[in-house]
Structures are given as structure tokens and as C-alpha cells.
Design an enzyme around this catalytic site. Structure first.
Site, PDB file in Angstrom:
ATOM      1  N   HIS A  50      -3.509 -42.388  11.837  1.00 23.51           N
ATOM      2  CA  HIS A  50      -3.020 -41.188  12.532  1.00 23.51           C
ATOM      3  C   HIS A  50      -3.349 -41.218  14.019  1.00 23.51           C
ATOM      4  O   HIS A  50      -4.263 -41.913  14.460  1.00 23.51           O
ATOM      5  CB  HIS A  50      -3.596 -39.916  11.897  1.00 23.51           C
ATOM      6  CG  HIS A  50      -5.050 -39.665  12.194  1.00 23.51           C
ATOM      7  ND1 HIS A  50      -6.061 -40.048  11.351  1.00 23.51           N
ATOM      8  CD2 HIS A  50      -5.670 -39.044  13.243  1.00 23.51           C
ATOM      9  CE1 HIS A  50      -7.229 -39.688  11.851  1.00 23.51           C
ATOM     10  NE2 HIS A  50      -7.018 -39.074  13.007  1.00 23.51           N
ATOM     11  N   HIS A  97     -13.633 -31.556   8.630  1.00 20.71           N
ATOM     12  CA  HIS A  97     -14.221 -32.845   8.289  1.00 20.71           C
ATOM     13  C   HIS A  97     -15.741 -32.723   8.200  1.00 20.71           C
ATOM     14  O   HIS A  97     -16.352 -31.898   8.897  1.00 20.71           O
ATOM     15  CB  HIS A  97     -13.903 -33.883   9.360  1.00 20.71           C
ATOM     16  CG  HIS A  97     -12.478 -34.312   9.392  1.00 20.71           C
ATOM     17  ND1 HIS A  97     -11.793 -34.736   8.277  1.00 20.71           N
ATOM     18  CD2 HIS A  97     -11.597 -34.390  10.425  1.00 20.71           C
ATOM     19  CE1 HIS A  97     -10.561 -35.064   8.614  1.00 20.71           C
ATOM     20  NE2 HIS A  97     -10.412 -34.854   9.913  1.00 20.71           N
ATOM     21  N   GLU A 144      -2.461 -35.537  13.723  1.00 19.27           N
ATOM     22  CA  GLU A 144      -3.503 -34.527  13.527  1.00 19.27           C
ATOM     23  C   GLU A 144      -3.581 -33.654  14.767  1.00 19.27           C
ATOM     24  O   GLU A 144      -3.454 -34.141  15.892  1.00 19.27           O
ATOM     25  CB  GLU A 144      -4.862 -35.193  13.307  1.00 19.27           C
ATOM     26  CG  GLU A 144      -6.029 -34.210  13.205  1.00 19.27           C
ATOM     27  CD  GLU A 144      -7.396 -34.887  13.278  1.00 19.27           C
ATOM     28  OE1 GLU A 144      -8.364 -34.302  12.763  1.00 19.27           O
ATOM     29  OE2 GLU A 144      -7.481 -35.980  13.869  1.00 19.27           O
ATOM     30  N   TYR A 200      -3.365 -31.999   9.248  1.00 21.08           N
ATOM     31  CA  TYR A 200      -2.583 -33.228   9.357  1.00 21.08           C
ATOM     32  C   TYR A 200      -1.156 -32.979   8.894  1.00 21.08           C
ATOM     33  O   TYR A 200      -0.919 -32.226   7.947  1.00 21.08           O
ATOM     34  CB  TYR A 200      -3.189 -34.333   8.493  1.00 21.08           C
ATOM     35  CG  TYR A 200      -4.499 -34.880   8.998  1.00 21.08           C
ATOM     36  CD1 TYR A 200      -4.539 -36.017   9.790  1.00 21.08           C
ATOM     37  CD2 TYR A 200      -5.694 -34.266   8.658  1.00 21.08           C
ATOM     38  CE1 TYR A 200      -5.741 -36.527  10.247  1.00 21.08           C
ATOM     39  CE2 TYR A 200      -6.911 -34.772   9.110  1.00 21.08           C
ATOM     40  CZ  TYR A 200      -6.919 -35.902   9.903  1.00 21.08           C
ATOM     41  OH  TYR A 200      -8.110 -36.399  10.357  1.00 21.08           O
ATOM     42  N   HIS A 222      -7.640 -39.187  20.056  1.00 22.34           N
ATOM     43  CA  HIS A 222      -8.093 -40.436  19.440  1.00 22.34           C
ATOM     44  C   HIS A 222      -7.043 -40.922  18.446  1.00 22.34           C
ATOM     45  O   HIS A 222      -6.056 -40.239  18.174  1.00 22.34           O
ATOM     46  CB  HIS A 222      -9.436 -40.251  18.721  1.00 22.34           C
ATOM     47  CG  HIS A 222      -9.362 -39.322  17.544  1.00 22.34           C
ATOM     48  ND1 HIS A 222      -9.612 -37.970  17.644  1.00 22.34           N
ATOM     49  CD2 HIS A 222      -9.063 -39.543  16.230  1.00 22.34           C
ATOM     50  CE1 HIS A 222      -9.474 -37.403  16.458  1.00 22.34           C
ATOM     51  NE2 HIS A 222      -9.132 -38.339  15.576  1.00 22.34           N
ATOM     52  N   HIS A 225     -15.414 -39.316  18.995  1.00 21.64           N
ATOM     53  CA  HIS A 225     -14.862 -40.666  18.945  1.00 21.64           C
ATOM     54  C   HIS A 225     -13.606 -40.716  19.795  1.00 21.64           C
ATOM     55  O   HIS A 225     -12.882 -39.727  19.945  1.00 21.64           O
ATOM     56  CB  HIS A 225     -14.567 -41.128  17.516  1.00 21.64           C
ATOM     57  CG  HIS A 225     -13.674 -40.234  16.704  1.00 21.64           C
ATOM     58  ND1 HIS A 225     -13.822 -38.874  16.662  1.00 21.64           N
ATOM     59  CD2 HIS A 225     -12.630 -40.511  15.891  1.00 21.64           C
ATOM     60  CE1 HIS A 225     -12.912 -38.354  15.863  1.00 21.64           C
ATOM     61  NE2 HIS A 225     -12.171 -39.311  15.395  1.00 21.64           N
TER      62      HIS A 225
END
Length: 223
Positions: A130, A162, A181, A171, A69, A115
Site C-alpha cells: 500500500h 494499528h 491508506e 484502507y 510512506h 516510518h
């Protein structure tokens, strides 16, 4: 997309190696996107399509499984939500909402993933936060952290977890200054799932579940 108000450009097959005809269009947050129907298939990690091995031999580096993503910043994230949801068929999987009920961040999926693309409201359009690549396990993330140190790569933050999406992550910056990431785990999404909501006042925990504090460099360094 033209009816929605996007500027649309048709790009012929073969202009990009291994890719069929593409449609390029803009978005309310100022980002350009392309969609296509035909792409040369190489299989997972380039393995053969018949009787594939468990994993390819000779892998080096962080051994990412796939591009997963990206996170983008812009002004009109409501308009971009309409484009991706109503025109392109994405679903809102997760969001951050301020005390007035305004959406400050949105995580959109067109699959079962947590996502496929995400947007954060920002006072300047067309910004990139990112690109993210998927690893299989937490041990792989820790090994990626080792490689970052061994190769003196610019670390941004992590390894950590997260709250949003629950991915386990690290990251870092590439030589061009873009943030990348690598992560594992994370939520999954089904079409009948309602969006998960985080309160903006709890954004520290939403972004970094363990530290529970905002990191200004992580939020503010964009390309």
C-alpha cells in the site's frame, strides 16, 4: 550504492517535471527507488510561502496533508535493511520478530516519523502492499470512511488502529486495484530510540489492535 551491489542509473534534470537530476537504483527485494536533491517546492498544500493561510480554500475529498510512506514485500528484507540503514542512513524504528529471532517485518525511518518505508518478508520479490497518506485527525479518518461509502469505493478494512506504529487508519482500493491508506496519529522516532519489537505470534494484535486477528486478504492481496 554501486559498491553495495545496486544497479544505478542517472536520470537528467527535467525528465520529470519540477524535479532535478535523479539517481535510480534497485534493491535486494527487487524494488526500484529514486533519490534526488532538487525539487520544485509548492509549500504545504500549495499555500504561499509568506504569511500562509491556516489551510487552503476549496479542498475536496479526503484532504490529505502529505504522502507519508509505503509498505513493500520481498524476499531479502535483511539485505534491504542493510541498504537503507548502512548506505542511505535510515534507522530501524519497529520490527516483527519470529520465535527464532528472524525479522519478518521492518519499519524504517529517515525522519521523526514512525516510518518512511516498511518491508515485509514474502516469497516473491517486487511486491507492493500500500501507499499511505497522512490526515490531521481521527475525525478526518472517519470522514474519509464516509467518503469511501458515499462514493462506493472498495473498502479493505477500517476504520481501526494499528498496534505497529499505533496509527489510526482505514484502507481502500483505487480503481487500478492498488491498496491505499489514509491515517492519523502514530509513533514518533528519535535517533537514540531502540527499535520497538512485536512478536510474530501476536501479529493479529500488531496489525489490527482492536480485532486482534489476522486478515488474510489484508496480508495476501498485493500488486
Amino acid at each position: 550504492m554501486k559498491e553495495f551491489g545496486c544497479k544505478v542509473e542517472e536520470i537528467p534534470a527535467g525528465e520529470l517535471n519540477g524535479c532535478g537530476r535523479r539517481t535510480r537504483f534497485d534493491s535486494p527485494t527487487g524494488h526500484m527507488f529514486e533519490i534526488f536533491a532538487e525539487k520544485e517546492q509548492t509549500g504545504k498544500w500549495g499555500l504561499t510561502k509568506t504569511n500562509p493561510e491556516a489551510w487552503p480554500r476549496g479542498l475536496e475529498g479526503m484532504k490529505v496533508t502529505r504522502f507519508d510512506h509505503c509498505l513493500l514485500y520481498g524476499i531479502d528484507i535483511d539485505g534491504t535493511l542493510e541498504l537503507f540503514r548502512d548506505v542511505l542512513g535510515f534507522e530501524l524504528a519497529e520490527q516483527v520478530v519470529d520465535p527464532e529471532g528472524n525479522r519478518a517485518a521492518q519499519f524504517l525511518t529517515v525522519s521523526m516519523k514512525a516510518h518512511d518505508i516498511a518491508f515485509i518478508k514474502h516469497d516473491e520479490d517486487g511486491k507492493f502492499h500500500h501507499a499511505s497518506f497522512f490526515l490531521d485527525t481521527w475525525q478526518d479518518v472517519l470522514q474519509a470512511a464516509d467518503i469511501i461509502s458515499m462514493e462506493d469505493i472498495s473498502l479493505d478494512i477500517g476504520p481501526t488502529r494499528h498496534g505497529l506504529t499505533h496509527g489510526q487508519t482505514i484502507y481502500f482500493f483505487d480503481p487500478s486495484g492498488n491498496r491505499n491508506e489514509v491515517f492519523c496519529g502514530g509513533n514518533y522516532h528519535y535517533p537514540d530510540h531502540e527499535p520497538l519489537t512485536w512478536k510474530a505470534e501476536d501479529l493479529g494484535k500488531a496489525i489490527f489492535y482492536h480485532d486482534r486477528q489476522l486478515n488474510e486478504r489484508f496480508l495476501g492481496v498485493l500488486t
